[in-house]
Design a protein around this motif. Sequence first.
Motif, mmCIF file in Angstrom:
data_model
loop_
_atom_site.group_PDB
_atom_site.id
_atom_site.type_symbol
_atom_site.label_atom_id
_atom_site.label_comp_id
_atom_site.label_asym_id
_atom_site.label_seq_id
_atom_site.Cartn_x
_atom_site.Cartn_y
_atom_site.Cartn_z
ATOM 1 N N GLU A 276 0.847 -1.203 0.000
ATOM 2 C CA GLU A 276 0.000 0.000 0.000
ATOM 3 C C GLU A 276 0.880 1.250 0.000
ATOM 4 O O GLU A 276 2.075 1.170 0.270
ATOM 5 C CB GLU A 276 -0.941 -0.011 1.198
ATOM 6 N N PRO A 277 0.280 2.386 -0.343
ATOM 7 C CA PRO A 277 1.104 3.591 -0.506
ATOM 8 C C PRO A 277 1.547 4.195 0.817
ATOM 9 O O PRO A 277 0.947 3.952 1.862
ATOM 10 C CB PRO A 277 0.172 4.556 -1.249
ATOM 11 N N LEU A 278 2.586 4.995 0.731
ATOM 12 C CA LEU A 278 3.005 5.856 1.836
ATOM 13 C C LEU A 278 2.635 7.293 1.471
ATOM 14 O O LEU A 278 2.447 7.628 0.300
ATOM 15 C CB LEU A 278 4.518 5.740 2.076
ATOM 16 N N ASP A 279 2.580 8.138 2.482
ATOM 17 C CA ASP A 279 2.179 9.537 2.284
ATOM 18 C C ASP A 279 3.364 10.365 1.750
ATOM 19 O O ASP A 279 4.495 9.886 1.705
ATOM 20 C CB ASP A 279 1.681 10.103 3.628
ATOM 21 N N LEU A 280 3.090 11.594 1.378
ATOM 22 C CA LEU A 280 4.098 12.563 0.898
ATOM 23 C C LEU A 280 4.804 12.003 -0.346
ATOM 24 O O LEU A 280 4.138 11.607 -1.277
ATOM 25 C CB LEU A 280 5.074 12.921 2.023
ATOM 26 N N ALA A 281 6.127 11.932 -0.357
ATOM 27 C CA ALA A 281 6.814 11.464 -1.554
ATOM 28 C C ALA A 281 6.512 9.990 -1.838
ATOM 29 O O ALA A 281 6.729 9.510 -2.954
ATOM 30 C CB ALA A 281 8.320 11.677 -1.410
ATOM 31 N N GLY A 282 6.057 9.266 -0.814
ATOM 32 C CA GLY A 282 5.575 7.901 -1.045
ATOM 33 C C GLY A 282 6.651 6.861 -1.251
ATOM 34 O O GLY A 282 6.388 5.766 -1.731
ATOM 35 N N GLU A 283 7.892 7.194 -0.881
ATOM 36 C CA GLU A 283 8.992 6.269 -1.172
ATOM 37 C C GLU A 283 9.462 5.475 0.044
ATOM 38 O O GLU A 283 9.910 4.342 -0.089
ATOM 39 C CB GLU A 283 10.185 7.047 -1.741
ATOM 40 N N SER A 284 9.384 6.117 1.220
ATOM 41 C CA SER A 284 10.066 5.471 2.340
ATOM 42 C C SER A 284 9.576 6.040 3.667
ATOM 43 O O SER A 284 8.855 7.047 3.701
ATOM 44 C CB SER A 284 11.585 5.708 2.205
ATOM 45 N N PHE A 285 9.974 5.385 4.770
ATOM 46 C CA PHE A 285 9.641 5.901 6.097
ATOM 47 C C PHE A 285 10.640 6.990 6.487
ATOM 48 O O PHE A 285 11.591 6.753 7.243
ATOM 49 C CB PHE A 285 9.704 4.775 7.139
#
Lengths: 417, 338
Positions: A276-285
């Motif tokens: 599932e997606p991540l927020d903001l740039a969506g690449e990493s924690f």
Amino acid sequence: MNARTPAADLGGLVARRTAGQSLEAPFYVGEDFFGLDVEAVFARHWLFVAAEAELPEPGDYVTVNVGPYSVIVVRDDDEAVQAFHNVCRHRGARILNEERGSVGNIVCGYHRWTYGVDGKLLHAESQAPGFDPSCFGLRSVHVRSVAGLVFICLAEEPPADFDEVAARIARYIEPHNLRQAKVATQIDLVENGNWKLTMENNRECYHCGGHPELQCSLFPIYGYAEEDIPPVLRPAYERYLKADDEARGTYESLGLPYEAIEELDTRTTGFRIQREPLDLAGESFTEDGTAACRRLLADFPTGRLGRLSLHMQPNAWFHFMADHAITFSVIPLAADRTLVRTTWLVHPDAVEGVDYDLDTLTRVWTATNDQDAVFVARAQQGVTSPAYLPGPYSPTEYQVEAFVNWYVTRLRAHLEQ
Amino acid sequence: MITESSAPAWSDGPLVCRQVHDLTPDVRTFLLAPTEPRLFRHDPGQFLTLTLDIDGSPVERCYTISSPPTRPQLAAITVKRTPGGLVSNWLHDHLTPGTMLRARGPLGLFSLARHPAQKYLLLSAGSGVTPMMSMTRTLYDLAHPADVVFVHSARSPDDIIFRRELDLIAATAPGIRVAHVGGDSGRLNPATLRQFAPDLHQREVFSCGPAGFMDAVRSMLADEGFDLARLHEESFSFDQPLAGAATARAGGAFKVEFTRSRRTVECDADTPVLAAASRAGLSLPASCAQGMCGTCKTTLLAGSVEMRHNGGIRPREIERNKILLCCAKPLEDLVIEA
């Protein structure tokens, strides 16, 4: 209700557990329940104990202590991962006493009995003429690597459904090339709480307001159904819907499995997996969601793969991103003490200080783990109070209920035997 | 004179050179005395370790005590000058009456005191004669009733060390027979062995000399059906193989220095370092001696070795200059952190 519930009541407490509520206090504070948990849960199910990257070369080992058990997990000369009871076949001495290291052969420090990394006894000095070394190899422990994640099972007959689970989750994980990855760092944290409180805490995001670093990139609507989204989380939910739509397009174009499989309490090897997606740039924690490691784990055409997240009953969770992966292993130390081992994996050629900054890579989950340790310690203190009564799980905590239901189901199965 | 009861036994400490005897053109005996009134208590055949300062560097060498314990006020070492030999040349050139040096000892298990018997066969070659000399002198001084056959191999009659003393002993002691072989008289072989000791199987055998000589003795005895448990060997302190030896190897021994033990031993290319250290009285941690258990793993600081191990060490450890002493054989002089 208090911590000194007699052992005879264990079965009764298990039998009368009310669904939808937290467990009664003895489950969290009693030494007899701790012993039962080791016997019925940790000695019978598949446990995640290490990433293969922790054993990069033949002879590398880690030792894993679970209750009275100690297990050697070692890479053998054929590059396969093996596991043995850490008990000398001579007079039982614990053989390897470090948490990890590297050996040529496995040598007991007491009388120098020497075993190959395949467990065979190679040398035992001054034995009687009829001594047959082939009868005194190390006792093996079931071990499986799933796409670079090492699981052991202490039971003589491990749960038979693991093969199926392994095959289904391996499809999701394999694109991240973890077998080739390297350990960027590993942090051990001892939480002052029962292992079940550690696992329960991880199964919900009801408390995610307490994780400011994590909330930058993790959509804090984890576990929420649409109708349960509170007004304060509405904007985040809308960003999530948009990101999810875009992410599905990416996953499908790359052939990456993403659909949620949720079988947390409907089988012996309970698990849940979803990309599932991540927020903001969506690449990493990270705090802005951008990649923490310039070198991606695999040859992905984009770094924007969100997170592939996996839960495994009873003791592990994982997040796999395009740029790095994080594994979490939970090992009970005592009724009120639990080891949480977090390992960050990156591409084998990624260079610290060049491709990644270790502090940036680890900041979010180090902070989150520390915050969780505080929550778990508070929960432990609270349930230890004679005033504690079990309380209701929110609908957003349905995975906590699934975990507790899985646990109680496993205890019942064990007690019925 | 002091009496044995009046002084403690010598163990280690400063020694002073009292006298030097020339035995052959290149062999000298150095008579060493404690600087305080003390007695040497040792078994005949044991050795001591000299600690020398040569050109500012500490160097250690083991030498058999050639004098018998029956003459306990002095300890003698008998040294052959070796071309290019650092220590033997230094001793010949610098050790003169009045010179001080330090030594530790006595050390070693190669002694008939540990294997009491009615009959002995002593087989030596070159400077392997020195422990035999200490044993023979002891039996002679004590008028011991043992039956001794002492066969020494030498390159030529001029190279026979202690020849006149041995002739005197043979002439006056009823139980001791001495024979020399080598040069024109031929080498030690099964026929000469049977000729000197027809009752071979009744004897306790001591063998000392270059590695090739001792290998030849061992195989000869094995061929004769001799019980090899009754063969005792000593090999460490010999600077060079002699021509009289059957299959003497050219090149000789390498120097192996142990930095922590502050000992230096000699080790030929066919001997594992651990075995050479053990023979020189240096006990190092070890167990399987087969390259499996890794107990003897140490760091090689200088030099190179040939090593056939059995899994007790990993390639990356070898890359970091780790070795297993039990299966490492020197290819050159070594410095080892042990």
